[in-house]
Motif scaffolding. Structure first.
Motif, PDB file in Angstrom:
ATOM      1  N   VAL A   1       0.854  -1.189   0.000  1.00  0.00           N
ATOM      2  CA  VAL A   1       0.000   0.000   0.000  1.00  0.00           C
ATOM      3  C   VAL A   1       0.890   1.239   0.000  1.00  0.00           C
ATOM      4  O   VAL A   1       1.737   1.408   0.874  1.00  0.00           O
ATOM      5  CB  VAL A   1      -0.959   0.003   1.212  1.00  0.00           C
ATOM      6  N   LYS A   2       0.716   2.073  -1.033  1.00  0.00           N
ATOM      7  CA  LYS A   2       1.512   3.300  -1.198  1.00  0.00           C
ATOM      8  C   LYS A   2       0.542   4.444  -1.431  1.00  0.00           C
ATOM      9  O   LYS A   2      -0.547   4.222  -1.965  1.00  0.00           O
ATOM     10  CB  LYS A   2       2.408   3.176  -2.436  1.00  0.00           C
ATOM     11  N   PRO A   3       0.929   5.686  -1.109  1.00  0.00           N
ATOM     12  CA  PRO A   3      -0.005   6.799  -1.343  1.00  0.00           C
ATOM     13  C   PRO A   3      -0.442   6.806  -2.805  1.00  0.00           C
ATOM     14  O   PRO A   3       0.399   6.699  -3.702  1.00  0.00           O
ATOM     15  CB  PRO A   3       0.826   8.041  -1.023  1.00  0.00           C
ATOM     16  N   GLY A   4      -1.740   6.907  -3.050  1.00  0.00           N
ATOM     17  CA  GLY A   4      -2.244   6.880  -4.423  1.00  0.00           C
ATOM     18  C   GLY A   4      -3.687   7.328  -4.466  1.00  0.00           C
ATOM     19  O   GLY A   4      -4.199   7.892  -3.494  1.00  0.00           O
ATOM     20  N   ASN A   5      -4.348   7.033  -5.581  1.00  0.00           N
ATOM     21  CA  ASN A   5      -5.688   7.588  -5.766  1.00  0.00           C
ATOM     22  C   ASN A   5      -6.835   6.608  -5.610  1.00  0.00           C
ATOM     23  O   ASN A   5      -7.991   6.993  -5.716  1.00  0.00           O
ATOM     24  CB  ASN A   5      -5.796   8.223  -7.155  1.00  0.00           C
ATOM     25  N   VAL A   6      -6.520   5.360  -5.383  1.00  0.00           N
ATOM     26  CA  VAL A   6      -7.590   4.364  -5.364  1.00  0.00           C
ATOM     27  C   VAL A   6      -7.503   3.487  -4.114  1.00  0.00           C
ATOM     28  O   VAL A   6      -6.419   3.148  -3.661  1.00  0.00           O
ATOM     29  CB  VAL A   6      -7.473   3.454  -6.612  1.00  0.00           C
ATOM     30  N   GLY A   7      -8.658   3.151  -3.587  1.00  0.00           N
ATOM     31  CA  GLY A   7      -8.755   2.141  -2.530  1.00  0.00           C
ATOM     32  C   GLY A   7      -7.882   2.440  -1.326  1.00  0.00           C
ATOM     33  O   GLY A   7      -7.859   3.561  -0.810  1.00  0.00           O
ATOM     34  N   ALA A   8      -7.162   1.415  -0.871  1.00  0.00           N
ATOM     35  CA  ALA A   8      -6.326   1.558   0.322  1.00  0.00           C
ATOM     36  C   ALA A   8      -5.251   2.635   0.111  1.00  0.00           C
ATOM     37  O   ALA A   8      -4.903   3.374   1.043  1.00  0.00           O
ATOM     38  CB  ALA A   8      -5.665   0.221   0.655  1.00  0.00           C
ATOM     39  N   ASN A   9      -4.741   2.739  -1.107  1.00  0.00           N
ATOM     40  CA  ASN A   9      -3.728   3.761  -1.396  1.00  0.00           C
ATOM     41  C   ASN A   9      -4.293   5.166  -1.162  1.00  0.00           C
ATOM     42  O   ASN A   9      -3.614   6.051  -0.661  1.00  0.00           O
ATOM     43  CB  ASN A   9      -3.262   3.655  -2.854  1.00  0.00           C
ATOM     44  N   TYR A  10      -5.549   5.324  -1.544  1.00  0.00           N
ATOM     45  CA  TYR A  10      -6.176   6.638  -1.366  1.00  0.00           C
ATOM     46  C   TYR A  10      -6.356   6.958   0.123  1.00  0.00           C
ATOM     47  O   TYR A  10      -6.127   8.084   0.562  1.00  0.00           O
ATOM     48  CB  TYR A  10      -7.528   6.692  -2.096  1.00  0.00           C
ATOM     49  N   VAL A  11      -6.754   5.940   0.887  1.00  0.00           N
ATOM     50  CA  VAL A  11      -6.924   6.157   2.327  1.00  0.00           C
ATOM     51  C   VAL A  11      -5.592   6.614   2.932  1.00  0.00           C
ATOM     52  O   VAL A  11      -5.532   7.562   3.714  1.00  0.00           O
ATOM     53  CB  VAL A  11      -7.428   4.874   3.029  1.00  0.00           C
ATOM     54  N   LEU A  12      -4.520   5.934   2.525  1.00  0.00           N
ATOM     55  CA  LEU A  12      -3.195   6.291   3.045  1.00  0.00           C
ATOM     56  C   LEU A  12      -2.826   7.723   2.623  1.00  0.00           C
ATOM     57  O   LEU A  12      -2.345   8.512   3.448  1.00  0.00           O
ATOM     58  CB  LEU A  12      -2.161   5.292   2.523  1.00  0.00           C
ATOM     59  N   ARG A  13      -3.068   8.044   1.365  1.00  0.00           N
ATOM     60  CA  ARG A  13      -2.764   9.411   0.889  1.00  0.00           C
ATOM     61  C   ARG A  13      -3.532  10.447   1.706  1.00  0.00           C
ATOM     62  O   ARG A  13      -3.005  11.452   2.129  1.00  0.00           O
ATOM     63  CB  ARG A  13      -3.119   9.527  -0.599  1.00  0.00           C
ATOM     64  N   ARG A  14      -4.817  10.143   1.943  1.00  0.00           N
ATOM     65  CA  ARG A  14      -5.639  11.094   2.681  1.00  0.00           C
ATOM     66  C   ARG A  14      -5.101  11.289   4.102  1.00  0.00           C
ATOM     67  O   ARG A  14      -5.062  12.418   4.613  1.00  0.00           O
ATOM     68  CB  ARG A  14      -7.080  10.570   2.711  1.00  0.00           C
ATOM     69  N   LEU A  15      -4.666  10.204   4.731  1.00  0.00           N
ATOM     70  CA  LEU A  15      -4.121  10.311   6.094  1.00  0.00           C
ATOM     71  C   LEU A  15      -2.863  11.184   6.092  1.00  0.00           C
ATOM     72  O   LEU A  15      -2.712  12.077   6.927  1.00  0.00           O
ATOM     73  CB  LEU A  15      -3.775   8.919   6.634  1.00  0.00           C
ATOM     74  N   ILE A  16      -1.964  10.922   5.152  1.00  0.00           N
ATOM     75  CA  ILE A  16      -0.699  11.677   5.134  1.00  0.00           C
ATOM     76  C   ILE A  16      -0.988  13.155   4.815  1.00  0.00           C
ATOM     77  O   ILE A  16      -0.468  14.055   5.476  1.00  0.00           O
ATOM     78  CB  ILE A  16       0.284  11.090   4.101  1.00  0.00           C
ATOM     79  N   ARG A  17      -1.826  13.395   3.827  1.00  0.00           N
ATOM     80  CA  ARG A  17      -2.081  14.794   3.433  1.00  0.00           C
ATOM     81  C   ARG A  17      -2.804  15.579   4.527  1.00  0.00           C
ATOM     82  O   ARG A  17      -2.527  16.752   4.733  1.00  0.00           O
ATOM     83  CB  ARG A  17      -2.851  14.827   2.114  1.00  0.00           C
ATOM     84  N   ARG A  18      -3.710  14.902   5.225  1.00  0.00           N
ATOM     85  CA  ARG A  18      -4.368  15.595   6.335  1.00  0.00           C
ATOM     86  C   ARG A  18      -3.337  15.924   7.412  1.00  0.00           C
ATOM     87  O   ARG A  18      -3.349  16.999   8.006  1.00  0.00           O
ATOM     88  CB  ARG A  18      -5.468  14.725   6.938  1.00  0.00           C
ATOM     89  N   ALA A  19      -2.426  14.988   7.671  1.00  0.00           N
ATOM     90  CA  ALA A  19      -1.386  15.232   8.679  1.00  0.00           C
ATOM     91  C   ALA A  19      -0.519  16.410   8.237  1.00  0.00           C
ATOM     92  O   ALA A  19      -0.178  17.286   9.044  1.00  0.00           O
ATOM     93  CB  ALA A  19      -0.537  13.981   8.888  1.00  0.00           C
ATOM     94  N   VAL A  20      -0.176  16.455   6.964  1.00  0.00           N
ATOM     95  CA  VAL A  20       0.671  17.542   6.456  1.00  0.00           C
ATOM     96  C   VAL A  20      -0.048  18.887   6.596  1.00  0.00           C
ATOM     97  O   VAL A  20       0.517  19.888   7.034  1.00  0.00           O
ATOM     98  CB  VAL A  20       1.071  17.288   4.980  1.00  0.00           C
TER      99      VAL A  20
END
Ligand code: SER
Length: 603
Positions: free
Chosen positions: A302-321
């Motif tokens: 799972v890596k930051p991305g736009n779909v599925g679990a990747n999107y969830v991870l991206r959203r978590l990191i971007r919200r933290a940022v």
């Protein structure tokens, strides 16, 4: 009351259940191993489903105990309050058709009162009130009463509160009994009781009695087995034991909250209230902890991305940022926080040391990408603000705010925050209006084509049917498998689709769903139909509308590897026939159910 560390609690719990004949088994990866129905492991039961179903014996026996890392992002917007987290550890004890209610409840009570030192007076419990022909759990209530919990602290609640499972859409489930600690705070109203979210009662443990199976038709049938699945939240229990006001004030979060405070600018210079500072710190702490566990997970992938679990991870990191920026933390902070989290946990979860270097690199890359977007957006915002001020104006128009968002990817909340600091107003309605107009543009185009009589209505409806399947598949990819169809209605003008989802979809999610569907249309995927039985379709992983009655033979429509649904059709032969797809509206339909209206374009 003793005050324990998380390390001590884990050990005490496992030892206690070991003394009751349980085998200690390792927890599973936070990224599901063989379960396409969930994005992350949300509970200890996921890896144990085949054993709970009785499909095979567990090699370690019929009594198991474990610690499971869980990720649940359904309540992401509630993070920052006293008890909501997107990552938590759950202690569990399991009976695989072995002991049942009496032992499970008595051991919970014994561990809470004799080992953790809670007094019985602090405890309130809930039991299932009965629903849908499944009787009230009088047995659980009687066991609690026998242990000395008086009737006025045994609450009977409906399925919404006192039922657990299945983990995906089908599988083992059953009524539960939940244990709450009364914090001693005053009741928020006369109706305040366990399950109320005001913070007076905090749930720390849940004993689930898995006697049912939810089948593909959405019916609860007896499982023919009596399993127990219990889950005790580590963070909340430590919080209640130490008397800390929130989970963020426990020893678990101390190092990471400390690091966030240290990295941030002087509070007095931030221009936000003390409450906002505190909330931002908690969000950064929670999201970074979750992101670190996901990125370091031994299963990986799972890596930051736009779909599925990747999107969830991206959203978590971007919200933290975003919140880190609000705290005045200099860029490049996410890898530093991952290090702090790793030091706290690596002795329990060695992957947090083993995979730390890659995790830091991934965080750094994602933080950089998003920081650049934010920098550009801020520069644009500053230009706009200067121009407005030079002309003696004090409001940012909806059109300008929309341009910042649509062209520069600058989050609308950031425009609001920056405007507030700059002493400018924002035309919010104008922004919504511009957004809506943008979305409707293609509707006009498609409506025009229908008027021109290029096709008759039944053809349009057939195309809409197929679009509905693609939409359903895209929602599963973007939001996860819990975004399930609740209803659908098609007219020649539009399709309407209701699905379970607790919150408004973000503009990003809507765009991503559109992008996926349009991508599948562009790929020109063949749609095939075969006749089969419900069981076979289910075994192939088909989606079925719960609550529907299906005959012996059903038609199963397959769209490449994108979608498989039981449906009476009709459908187009190839996705290319849909032309294009556009979401016109995303709104609430009823509690916990969202409604999408969408159109398709010209062929
Ligand atoms: N699965 C139940 C829960 O998550 C108990 O483990 O609450």
């Amino acid at each position: 009351m003793k005050s324990l560390t998380a390390d001590q609690l884990r050990e005490m719990y496992l030892k206690f259940f070991e003394s009751k004949g349980h085998a200690i088994i390792p927890g599973a990866s936070v990224i599901p191993e063989n379960d396409p129905t969930v994005l992350f492991t949300t509970a200890g039961m996921h890896p144990l489903v085949p054993y709970l179903m009785g499909q095979m014996p567990h090699p370690a026996g019929t009594r198991l105990t474990d610690v499971q890392k869980c990720v649940r992002t359904g309540d992401i917007d509630a993070v920052g309050d006293a008890a909501h987290l997107t990552f938590f550890e759950m202690l569990g004890n399991w009976s695989l058709n072995d002991y049942f209610k009496k032992e499970a409840i008595s051991w919970s009570f014994e561990f809470l009162t004799q080992h953790l030192g809670f007094s019985p007076e602090q405890l309130s419990v809930t039991v299932f009130a009965g629903e849908d022909g499944i009787p009230a759990d009088d047995e659980a209530a009687a066991i609690w009463r026998g242990l000395g919990i008086p009737d006025e602290r045994i609450y009977r609640l409906p399925r919404e509160d006192n039922w657990w499972g299945p983990a995906g859409t089908t599988g083992p489930c059953g009524p539960d009994t939940e244990m709450f600690i009364d914090t001693g705070k005053p009741k928020c109203s006369d109706a305040c009781r366990p399950g109320c979210h005001c913070g007076k009662f905090i749930e720390i443990w849940n004993d689930v009695f898995m006697q049912y199976n939810k089948n593909a038709e959405g019916k609860y049938e007896p499982l023919g087995r009596h399993n127990v699945d219990t889950g005790m939240g580590v963070e909340r229990t430590i919080c209640m034991m130490s008397g800390a006001p929130t989970v963020y004030d426990t020893e678990i979060f101390a190092p990471i909250m400390g690091a966030i405070k240290e990295l941030g600018a002087d509070e007095a210079e931030l221009g936000i209230s003390a409450d906002e500072v505190l909330k931002a710190r908690r969000i950064v702490a929670d999201h970074m902890r979750t992101a670190t566990f996901i990125l370091c997970d031994p299963k990986g992938g799972v890596k930051p991305g736009n779909v599925g679990a990747n999107y969830v991870l991206r959203r978590l990191i971007r919200r933290a940022v975003r919140y880190g920026r609000q705290l005045g933390i200099a860029p490049g902070f996410t890898p530093k926080l991952a290090e702090v989290i790793s030091s706290k946990y690596a002795h329990v979860y060695p992957e947090l040391a083993e995979n730390l270097a890659q995790c830091k690199a991934d965080l750094e890359a994602e933080e950089n990408r998003f920081t650049q977007t934010l920098d550009k957006g801020e520069a644009m915002f500053n230009k706009v603000a200067e121009q407005l001020k030079a002309h003696g104006q004090s409001q940012i128009s909806g059109k300008t705010a929309f341009k910042l968002y649509d062209t520069f990817g600058f989050p609308f909340e950031m425009t609001l925050e920056m405007a507030d600091k700059a002493g400018l107003a924002v035309d919010k309605e104008g922004f919504e209006e511009a957004n809506r107009k943008h979305q409707e543009l293609s509707r006009t185009t498609s409506a025009g084509s229908f008027k021109a009589g290029l096709q008759d209505n039944s053809e349009v409806v057939t195309r809409m049917h197929t679009a509905t399947h693609l939409l359903h598949a895209a929602l599963h990819k973007v939001l996860g498998p819990t975004a399930n169809q609740k209803g659908s209605n098609i007219t020649p003008e539009r399709l309407r689709f209701d699905f379970t989802w607790p919150e408004k979809m973000t503009d990003e999610q809507i765009k991503e769903v559109e992008r996926l569907v349009n991508g599948w249309i562009a790929q020109g995927i063949d749609v095939t139909k075969k006749m089969t039985t419900v069981e076979e379709a289910k075994a192939e992983g088909a989606m079925a509308l719960f609550g529907s009655k299906y005959g012996d033979q059903v038609s199963l429509y397959t769209i490449g590897d994108v979608s498989k649904e039981i449906c009476s059709g009709p459908h187009v032969a190839n996705t290319r026939e849909l032309g294009s797809f556009k979401i016109q509206k995303e709104q609430s339909s009823s509690a916990g159910v969202r409604r999408i209206k969408a159109v398709i374009g010209n062929m």
